[in-house]
Write a protein that holds these residues in place. Sequence first.
Motif, PDB file in Angstrom:
ATOM      1  N   GLY A 155       0.809  -1.212   0.000  1.00  0.00           N
ATOM      2  CA  GLY A 155       0.000   0.000   0.000  1.00  0.00           C
ATOM      3  C   GLY A 155       0.843   1.263   0.000  1.00  0.00           C
ATOM      4  O   GLY A 155       0.524   2.244  -0.683  1.00  0.00           O
ATOM      5  N   THR A 156       1.926   1.247   0.756  1.00  0.00           N
ATOM      6  CA  THR A 156       2.822   2.403   0.794  1.00  0.00           C
ATOM      7  C   THR A 156       3.496   2.622  -0.556  1.00  0.00           C
ATOM      8  O   THR A 156       3.628   3.756  -1.031  1.00  0.00           O
ATOM      9  N   ILE A 157       3.923   1.539  -1.189  1.00  0.00           N
ATOM     10  CA  ILE A 157       4.553   1.637  -2.517  1.00  0.00           C
ATOM     11  C   ILE A 157       3.552   2.163  -3.541  1.00  0.00           C
ATOM     12  O   ILE A 157       3.876   3.034  -4.361  1.00  0.00           O
ATOM     13  N   GLN A 158       2.333   1.653  -3.495  1.00  0.00           N
ATOM     14  CA  GLN A 158       1.304   2.116  -4.429  1.00  0.00           C
ATOM     15  C   GLN A 158       0.985   3.592  -4.209  1.00  0.00           C
ATOM     16  O   GLN A 158       0.718   4.328  -5.166  1.00  0.00           O
ATOM     17  N   GLY A 159       1.032   4.032  -2.943  1.00  0.00           N
ATOM     18  CA  GLY A 159       0.763   5.434  -2.652  1.00  0.00           C
ATOM     19  C   GLY A 159       1.805   6.370  -3.227  1.00  0.00           C
ATOM     20  O   GLY A 159       1.497   7.524  -3.557  1.00  0.00           O
ATOM     21  N   ALA A 160       3.034   5.891  -3.362  1.00  0.00           N
ATOM     22  CA  ALA A 160       4.112   6.724  -3.907  1.00  0.00           C
ATOM     23  C   ALA A 160       4.219   6.622  -5.418  1.00  0.00           C
ATOM     24  O   ALA A 160       4.916   7.421  -6.055  1.00  0.00           O
ATOM     25  N   ALA A 161       3.535   5.655  -6.014  1.00  0.00           N
ATOM     26  CA  ALA A 161       3.712   5.367  -7.439  1.00  0.00           C
ATOM     27  C   ALA A 161       3.211   6.466  -8.351  1.00  0.00           C
ATOM     28  O   ALA A 161       3.827   6.771  -9.382  1.00  0.00           O
ATOM     29  N   GLN A 162       2.082   7.084  -8.007  1.00  0.00           N
ATOM     30  CA  GLN A 162       1.493   8.080  -8.907  1.00  0.00           C
ATOM     31  C   GLN A 162       2.423   9.262  -9.108  1.00  0.00           C
ATOM     32  O   GLN A 162       2.617   9.731 -10.236  1.00  0.00           O
ATOM     33  N   ALA A 163       3.007   9.760  -8.029  1.00  0.00           N
ATOM     34  CA  ALA A 163       3.911  10.906  -8.136  1.00  0.00           C
ATOM     35  C   ALA A 163       5.146  10.577  -8.966  1.00  0.00           C
ATOM     36  O   ALA A 163       5.719  11.464  -9.616  1.00  0.00           O
ATOM     37  N   LEU A 164       5.538   9.312  -8.968  1.00  0.00           N
ATOM     38  CA  LEU A 164       6.717   8.897  -9.729  1.00  0.00           C
ATOM     39  C   LEU A 164       6.367   8.393 -11.121  1.00  0.00           C
ATOM     40  O   LEU A 164       7.243   7.957 -11.865  1.00  0.00           O
ATOM     41  N   ARG A 165       5.065   8.425 -11.440  1.00  0.00           N
ATOM     42  CA  ARG A 165       4.572   7.989 -12.747  1.00  0.00           C
ATOM     43  C   ARG A 165       4.964   6.539 -13.037  1.00  0.00           C
ATOM     44  O   ARG A 165       5.517   6.212 -14.092  1.00  0.00           O
ATOM     45  N   VAL A 166       4.656   5.699 -12.071  1.00  0.00           N
ATOM     46  CA  VAL A 166       4.983   4.285 -12.176  1.00  0.00           C
ATOM     47  C   VAL A 166       3.716   3.463 -11.933  1.00  0.00           C
ATOM     48  O   VAL A 166       2.925   3.770 -11.041  1.00  0.00           O
ATOM     49  N   GLU A 167       3.525   2.434 -12.745  1.00  0.00           N
ATOM     50  CA  GLU A 167       2.415   1.502 -12.550  1.00  0.00           C
ATOM     51  C   GLU A 167       2.909   0.312 -11.724  1.00  0.00           C
ATOM     52  O   GLU A 167       3.900  -0.318 -12.080  1.00  0.00           O
ATOM     53  N   VAL A 168       2.229   0.020 -10.623  1.00  0.00           N
ATOM     54  CA  VAL A 168       2.650  -1.045  -9.715  1.00  0.00           C
ATOM     55  C   VAL A 168       1.770  -2.275  -9.892  1.00  0.00           C
ATOM     56  O   VAL A 168       0.543  -2.174  -9.914  1.00  0.00           O
ATOM     57  N   SER A 169       2.413  -3.436 -10.020  1.00  0.00           N
ATOM     58  CA  SER A 169       1.689  -4.700 -10.174  1.00  0.00           C
ATOM     59  C   SER A 169       2.155  -5.680  -9.103  1.00  0.00           C
ATOM     60  O   SER A 169       3.328  -6.063  -9.079  1.00  0.00           O
ATOM     61  N   PRO A 170       1.277  -6.095  -8.185  1.00  0.00           N
ATOM     62  CA  PRO A 170       1.672  -7.087  -7.186  1.00  0.00           C
ATOM     63  C   PRO A 170       1.766  -8.474  -7.797  1.00  0.00           C
ATOM     64  O   PRO A 170       0.927  -8.868  -8.611  1.00  0.00           O
ATOM     65  N   LEU A 171       2.803  -9.220  -7.446  1.00  0.00           N
ATOM     66  CA  LEU A 171       2.987 -10.599  -7.900  1.00  0.00           C
ATOM     67  C   LEU A 171       3.009 -11.517  -6.683  1.00  0.00           C
ATOM     68  O   LEU A 171       3.728 -11.252  -5.720  1.00  0.00           O
ATOM     69  N   GLY A 172       2.244 -12.599  -6.724  1.00  0.00           N
ATOM     70  CA  GLY A 172       2.200 -13.543  -5.618  1.00  0.00           C
ATOM     71  C   GLY A 172       3.502 -14.316  -5.481  1.00  0.00           C
ATOM     72  O   GLY A 172       4.212 -14.551  -6.464  1.00  0.00           O
ATOM     73  N   ALA A 173       3.821 -14.706  -4.252  1.00  0.00           N
ATOM     74  CA  ALA A 173       5.038 -15.467  -3.992  1.00  0.00           C
ATOM     75  C   ALA A 173       4.760 -16.539  -2.947  1.00  0.00           C
ATOM     76  O   ALA A 173       5.448 -16.658  -1.942  1.00  0.00           O
ATOM     77  N   ARG A 174       3.739 -17.354  -3.227  1.00  0.00           N
ATOM     78  CA  ARG A 174       3.389 -18.418  -2.275  1.00  0.00           C
ATOM     79  C   ARG A 174       4.304 -19.626  -2.404  1.00  0.00           C
ATOM     80  O   ARG A 174       4.499 -20.368  -1.459  1.00  0.00           O
ATOM     81  N   ASP A 175       4.864 -19.802  -3.605  1.00  0.00           N
ATOM     82  CA  ASP A 175       5.789 -20.913  -3.825  1.00  0.00           C
ATOM     83  C   ASP A 175       6.690 -20.569  -5.007  1.00  0.00           C
ATOM     84  O   ASP A 175       6.521 -19.542  -5.670  1.00  0.00           O
ATOM     85  N   ALA A 176       7.663 -21.454  -5.283  1.00  0.00           N
ATOM     86  CA  ALA A 176       8.645 -21.203  -6.337  1.00  0.00           C
ATOM     87  C   ALA A 176       7.989 -21.059  -7.705  1.00  0.00           C
ATOM     88  O   ALA A 176       8.375 -20.198  -8.507  1.00  0.00           O
ATOM     89  N   GLY A 177       6.998 -21.904  -7.981  1.00  0.00           N
ATOM     90  CA  GLY A 177       6.337 -21.837  -9.283  1.00  0.00           C
ATOM     91  C   GLY A 177       5.648 -20.513  -9.513  1.00  0.00           C
ATOM     92  O   GLY A 177       5.709 -19.954 -10.630  1.00  0.00           O
ATOM     93  N   GLU A 178       4.978 -19.998  -8.499  1.00  0.00           N
ATOM     94  CA  GLU A 178       4.279 -18.722  -8.648  1.00  0.00           C
ATOM     95  C   GLU A 178       5.269 -17.578  -8.840  1.00  0.00           C
ATOM     96  O   GLU A 178       5.025 -16.662  -9.631  1.00  0.00           O
ATOM     97  N   ILE A 179       6.394 -17.627  -8.150  1.00  0.00           N
ATOM     98  CA  ILE A 179       7.424 -16.603  -8.313  1.00  0.00           C
ATOM     99  C   ILE A 179       7.952 -16.609  -9.745  1.00  0.00           C
ATOM    100  O   ILE A 179       8.039 -15.567 -10.405  1.00  0.00           O
ATOM    101  N   GLU A 180       8.301 -17.790 -10.239  1.00  0.00           N
ATOM    102  CA  GLU A 180       8.879 -17.894 -11.579  1.00  0.00           C
ATOM    103  C   GLU A 180       7.906 -17.459 -12.664  1.00  0.00           C
ATOM    104  O   GLU A 180       8.263 -16.694 -13.563  1.00  0.00           O
ATOM    105  N   SER A 181       6.667 -17.950 -12.591  1.00  0.00           N
ATOM    106  CA  SER A 181       5.698 -17.618 -13.635  1.00  0.00           C
ATOM    107  C   SER A 181       5.328 -16.142 -13.594  1.00  0.00           C
ATOM    108  O   SER A 181       5.164 -15.508 -14.649  1.00  0.00           O
ATOM    109  N   GLY A 182       5.207 -15.582 -12.407  1.00  0.00           N
ATOM    110  CA  GLY A 182       4.855 -14.168 -12.288  1.00  0.00           C
ATOM    111  C   GLY A 182       5.927 -13.258 -12.849  1.00  0.00           C
ATOM    112  O   GLY A 182       5.636 -12.330 -13.611  1.00  0.00           O
ATOM    113  N   ILE A 183       7.178 -13.519 -12.489  1.00  0.00           N
ATOM    114  CA  ILE A 183       8.274 -12.685 -12.979  1.00  0.00           C
ATOM    115  C   ILE A 183       8.460 -12.869 -14.485  1.00  0.00           C
ATOM    116  O   ILE A 183       8.702 -11.896 -15.219  1.00  0.00           O
ATOM    117  N   ALA A 184       8.328 -14.103 -14.968  1.00  0.00           N
ATOM    118  CA  ALA A 184       8.487 -14.361 -16.404  1.00  0.00           C
ATOM    119  C   ALA A 184       7.438 -13.607 -17.215  1.00  0.00           C
ATOM    120  O   ALA A 184       7.745 -13.018 -18.257  1.00  0.00           O
TER     121      ALA A 184
END
Length: 210
Positions: A155-184
């Motif tokens: 929430g804090t990162i998202q609050g700062a994103a607009q002023a920096l003109r950045v789009e924030v996307s949360p990626l799940g990290a419940r296990d190794a597979g989710e980390i790899e597929s999300g980042i890829a």
Amino acid sequence: MRRIGVLMTGAAGDAEGQARLTGFLQGLQEFGWTAGRNARIDYRWAADNAERRKYAAELVALTPDVILASTSPSVAALQQASSTLPIVFAAITDPVGQGFVASLARPGGNTTSFALYEYGFSAKWLELLKEIAPSVTRVAVVRDPSLPFTSGELGTIQGAAQALRVEVSPLGARDAGEIESGIAAFARGSNGGLIVLGSPVVLGHSRRDH
């Protein structure tokens, strides 16, 4: 001879975890406590919640004078195992919000220490990323949504994103597979950056983030 229990997150061979323990032992020695001379230290390493519950119970059964808990899941497991043995935590964000202590000034109960940092610090990670790579317009935040404190950080990162003109996307990290597929999937786009929030799962698979 004083007895100290230590519940760590991850595998016993984890380099970062071993480095933290080295610092802990050095700190004890500076205050006159040496393992094997006037202090006995019992270590347990837990890679998942089942192991944490098991090893928390084992440490409590040893009736140490104090237990050191590394990361939020370890604190939660130890608090479930005992409401009387002193617990000192390390690497914890928002201990009040997570219900570990009543307040920072008066923690109460059998658990104490200090917060790792305030949520406002999370915005600095985004600012630093933008400073290092000004062309970044998309940022993925890798987090384990099962840990309550990551919502505050996100929430804090998202609050700062607009002023920096950045789009924030949360990626799940419940296990190794989710980390790899999300980042890829995220990496297929352009002008992207990555912020990785701390968690036992992320720590255990940190090399996959590189």
